[in-house]
Design a protein around this motif. Structure first.
Motif, PDB file in Angstrom:
ATOM      1  N   LEU A 149     -17.854  10.666  14.646  1.00  0.00           N
ATOM      2  CA  LEU A 149     -17.879  12.055  14.169  1.00  0.00           C
ATOM      3  C   LEU A 149     -16.782  12.933  14.754  1.00  0.00           C
ATOM      4  O   LEU A 149     -16.353  13.888  14.107  1.00  0.00           O
ATOM      5  CB  LEU A 149     -19.244  12.684  14.462  1.00  0.00           C
ATOM      6  CG  LEU A 149     -20.435  12.010  13.776  1.00  0.00           C
ATOM      7  CD1 LEU A 149     -21.736  12.626  14.250  1.00  0.00           C
ATOM      8  CD2 LEU A 149     -20.308  12.121  12.259  1.00  0.00           C
ATOM      9  N   LEU A 150     -16.344  12.620  15.969  1.00  0.00           N
ATOM     10  CA  LEU A 150     -15.386  13.500  16.644  1.00  0.00           C
ATOM     11  C   LEU A 150     -13.996  12.898  16.772  1.00  0.00           C
ATOM     12  O   LEU A 150     -13.064  13.577  17.186  1.00  0.00           O
ATOM     13  CB  LEU A 150     -15.897  13.865  18.044  1.00  0.00           C
ATOM     14  CG  LEU A 150     -17.270  14.540  18.101  1.00  0.00           C
ATOM     15  CD1 LEU A 150     -17.722  14.676  19.543  1.00  0.00           C
ATOM     16  CD2 LEU A 150     -17.236  15.889  17.399  1.00  0.00           C
ATOM     17  N   GLY A 151     -13.879  11.604  16.472  1.00  0.00           N
ATOM     18  CA  GLY A 151     -12.575  10.961  16.600  1.00  0.00           C
ATOM     19  C   GLY A 151     -12.216  10.575  18.022  1.00  0.00           C
ATOM     20  O   GLY A 151     -11.040  10.343  18.328  1.00  0.00           O
ATOM     21  N   VAL A 152     -13.219  10.507  18.914  1.00  0.00           N
ATOM     22  CA  VAL A 152     -12.947  10.033  20.273  1.00  0.00           C
ATOM     23  C   VAL A 152     -12.495   8.577  20.173  1.00  0.00           C
ATOM     24  O   VAL A 152     -13.077   7.781  19.441  1.00  0.00           O
ATOM     25  CB  VAL A 152     -14.198  10.164  21.175  1.00  0.00           C
ATOM     26  CG1 VAL A 152     -13.993   9.481  22.518  1.00  0.00           C
ATOM     27  CG2 VAL A 152     -14.555  11.633  21.366  1.00  0.00           C
ATOM     28  N   GLU A 193     -11.097  14.795  24.355  1.00  0.00           N
ATOM     29  CA  GLU A 193     -11.080  14.324  22.963  1.00  0.00           C
ATOM     30  C   GLU A 193     -12.248  14.896  22.161  1.00  0.00           C
ATOM     31  O   GLU A 193     -12.106  15.168  20.969  1.00  0.00           O
ATOM     32  CB  GLU A 193     -11.065  12.798  22.924  1.00  0.00           C
ATOM     33  CG  GLU A 193      -9.740  12.232  23.398  1.00  0.00           C
ATOM     34  CD  GLU A 193      -9.633  10.721  23.268  1.00  0.00           C
ATOM     35  OE1 GLU A 193     -10.437  10.103  22.534  1.00  0.00           O
ATOM     36  OE2 GLU A 193      -8.725  10.139  23.911  1.00  0.00           O
ATOM     37  N   MET A 194     -13.390  15.094  22.806  1.00  0.00           N
ATOM     38  CA  MET A 194     -14.533  15.719  22.133  1.00  0.00           C
ATOM     39  C   MET A 194     -14.199  17.152  21.730  1.00  0.00           C
ATOM     40  O   MET A 194     -14.470  17.573  20.601  1.00  0.00           O
ATOM     41  CB  MET A 194     -15.760  15.701  23.040  1.00  0.00           C
ATOM     42  CG  MET A 194     -16.378  14.341  23.246  1.00  0.00           C
ATOM     43  SD  MET A 194     -17.715  14.337  24.483  1.00  0.00           S
ATOM     44  CE  MET A 194     -19.017  15.228  23.588  1.00  0.00           C
ATOM     45  N   ALA A 241     -13.058  20.845  17.375  1.00  0.00           N
ATOM     46  CA  ALA A 241     -12.276  21.976  16.865  1.00  0.00           C
ATOM     47  C   ALA A 241     -11.623  21.602  15.530  1.00  0.00           C
ATOM     48  O   ALA A 241     -11.630  22.398  14.584  1.00  0.00           O
ATOM     49  CB  ALA A 241     -11.225  22.403  17.881  1.00  0.00           C
ATOM     50  N   GLU A 242     -11.088  20.398  15.462  1.00  0.00           N
ATOM     51  CA  GLU A 242     -10.459  19.936  14.222  1.00  0.00           C
ATOM     52  C   GLU A 242     -11.481  19.776  13.101  1.00  0.00           C
ATOM     53  O   GLU A 242     -11.263  20.238  11.977  1.00  0.00           O
ATOM     54  CB  GLU A 242      -9.714  18.630  14.461  1.00  0.00           C
ATOM     55  CG  GLU A 242      -8.451  18.807  15.289  1.00  0.00           C
ATOM     56  CD  GLU A 242      -7.804  17.492  15.698  1.00  0.00           C
ATOM     57  OE1 GLU A 242      -8.309  16.407  15.320  1.00  0.00           O
ATOM     58  OE2 GLU A 242      -6.781  17.550  16.409  1.00  0.00           O
ATOM     59  N   LYS A 243     -12.599  19.109  13.394  1.00  0.00           N
ATOM     60  CA  LYS A 243     -13.627  18.868  12.367  1.00  0.00           C
ATOM     61  C   LYS A 243     -14.201  20.172  11.835  1.00  0.00           C
ATOM     62  O   LYS A 243     -14.490  20.298  10.655  1.00  0.00           O
ATOM     63  CB  LYS A 243     -14.766  18.006  12.920  1.00  0.00           C
ATOM     64  CG  LYS A 243     -14.366  16.592  13.253  1.00  0.00           C
ATOM     65  CD  LYS A 243     -14.201  15.757  12.022  1.00  0.00           C
ATOM     66  CE  LYS A 243     -13.861  14.335  12.421  1.00  0.00           C
ATOM     67  NZ  LYS A 243     -13.546  13.497  11.290  1.00  0.00           N
ATOM     68  N   ALA A 244     -14.400  21.141  12.720  1.00  0.00           N
ATOM     69  CA  ALA A 244     -15.001  22.420  12.331  1.00  0.00           C
ATOM     70  C   ALA A 244     -13.965  23.433  11.867  1.00  0.00           C
ATOM     71  O   ALA A 244     -14.319  24.525  11.441  1.00  0.00           O
ATOM     72  CB  ALA A 244     -15.796  22.997  13.500  1.00  0.00           C
ATOM     73  N   GLY A 252     -14.513  19.834  28.252  1.00  0.00           N
ATOM     74  CA  GLY A 252     -13.229  20.029  27.606  1.00  0.00           C
ATOM     75  C   GLY A 252     -13.278  21.329  26.818  1.00  0.00           C
ATOM     76  O   GLY A 252     -14.291  21.633  26.186  1.00  0.00           O
ATOM     77  N   PHE A 253     -12.197  22.084  26.884  1.00  0.00           N
ATOM     78  CA  PHE A 253     -12.091  23.355  26.160  1.00  0.00           C
ATOM     79  C   PHE A 253     -10.784  23.338  25.390  1.00  0.00           C
ATOM     80  O   PHE A 253      -9.713  23.300  25.997  1.00  0.00           O
ATOM     81  CB  PHE A 253     -12.102  24.538  27.131  1.00  0.00           C
ATOM     82  CG  PHE A 253     -13.350  24.637  27.952  1.00  0.00           C
ATOM     83  CD1 PHE A 253     -14.439  25.373  27.499  1.00  0.00           C
ATOM     84  CD2 PHE A 253     -13.446  23.994  29.177  1.00  0.00           C
ATOM     85  CE1 PHE A 253     -15.599  25.458  28.271  1.00  0.00           C
ATOM     86  CE2 PHE A 253     -14.594  24.076  29.946  1.00  0.00           C
ATOM     87  CZ  PHE A 253     -15.682  24.804  29.484  1.00  0.00           C
ATOM     88  N   CYS A 254     -10.879  23.353  24.074  1.00  0.00           N
ATOM     89  CA  CYS A 254      -9.689  23.356  23.229  1.00  0.00           C
ATOM     90  C   CYS A 254      -9.602  24.732  22.571  1.00  0.00           C
ATOM     91  O   CYS A 254     -10.484  25.121  21.804  1.00  0.00           O
ATOM     92  CB  CYS A 254      -9.798  22.261  22.170  1.00  0.00           C
ATOM     93  SG  CYS A 254      -8.357  22.155  21.089  1.00  0.00           S
ATOM     94  N   ILE A 255      -8.537  25.466  22.896  1.00  0.00           N
ATOM     95  CA  ILE A 255      -8.358  26.802  22.339  1.00  0.00           C
ATOM     96  C   ILE A 255      -6.987  26.870  21.687  1.00  0.00           C
ATOM     97  O   ILE A 255      -5.965  26.703  22.354  1.00  0.00           O
ATOM     98  CB  ILE A 255      -8.536  27.881  23.429  1.00  0.00           C
ATOM     99  CG1 ILE A 255      -9.951  27.761  24.011  1.00  0.00           C
ATOM    100  CG2 ILE A 255      -8.284  29.276  22.855  1.00  0.00           C
ATOM    101  CD1 ILE A 255     -10.241  28.610  25.190  1.00  0.00           C
ATOM    102  N   ASN A 256      -7.028  27.055  20.370  1.00  0.00           N
ATOM    103  CA  ASN A 256      -5.791  27.079  19.571  1.00  0.00           C
ATOM    104  C   ASN A 256      -4.908  25.863  19.860  1.00  0.00           C
ATOM    105  O   ASN A 256      -3.699  25.984  20.007  1.00  0.00           O
ATOM    106  CB  ASN A 256      -5.022  28.381  19.806  1.00  0.00           C
ATOM    107  CG  ASN A 256      -5.721  29.563  19.173  1.00  0.00           C
ATOM    108  OD1 ASN A 256      -6.276  29.463  18.084  1.00  0.00           O
ATOM    109  ND2 ASN A 256      -5.714  30.686  19.864  1.00  0.00           N
ATOM    110  N   GLY A 257      -5.529  24.699  19.955  1.00  0.00           N
ATOM    111  CA  GLY A 257      -4.792  23.456  20.129  1.00  0.00           C
ATOM    112  C   GLY A 257      -4.456  23.084  21.559  1.00  0.00           C
ATOM    113  O   GLY A 257      -4.023  21.972  21.823  1.00  0.00           O
TER     114      GLY A 257
END
Length: 155
Positions: free
Chosen positions: A58-61, A79-80, A85-88, A117-122
């Protein structure tokens, strides 16, 4: 004002959306956000990916990442976060994986170890916290508390 209310307010102000990929917290982070009025303005979807297969599918890990570093690792949390972020299609993605206990810990990865993990604007950052063997639900609660405080400092 609660930290979750402040987070929703900040996300609205920046016109950001957020998505969570949760393992050991089992949806508690998303639930804490949904407790806040106007959460629907910033949340479209989130995932509880408890099993390794769910994280991969589901997340591409990467399966290689899981094998090389273990499912409880900064690398998997990164990676999660990026994957959710990408999926949503959201500006903010949060990944959480850890060992809430009471079993499952090792000398290298003890009960109470949680990776974020925190992904903000990539851009993705990670952090690991060692909450200790304080009880399953307390590890989960402290993880949620940490996520929201960290989000306020990053957004």
């Amino acid at each position: 004002m609660t930290v979750q209310e402040k987070t929703v307010e900040l996300l609205i102000k920046k016109n950001y959306h957020i998505a969570f990929a949760e393992s050991c917290t089992g949806g508690l982070c998303c639930g804490a956000l949904v407790d806040v009025a106007n959460a629907s303005s910033v949340l479209d979807m989130s995932f509880v990916t408890y099993a390794n297969e769910a994280k991969i599918k589901l997340l591409g890990v990467s399966e290689k990442t899981v094998k090389e570093f273990g499912v409880v690792s900064r690398e998997v949390a990164r990676e999660m976060a990026k994957g959710v972020a990408e999926k949503a299609n959201s500006e903010v993605g949060v990944g959480i994986t850890g060992i809430a206990g009471p079993t499952g810990g090792t000398a290298e990865k003890p009960v109470g170890m949680v990776c974020f993990g925190f992904c903000i604007n990539g851009k993705t950052v990670t952090e690991t916290k060692f909450f200790g063997n304080i009880g399953r639900n307390e590890v989960r609660r402290k993880s949620v508390e940490f996520v929201y405080k960290k989000l306020l400092s990053l957004i």
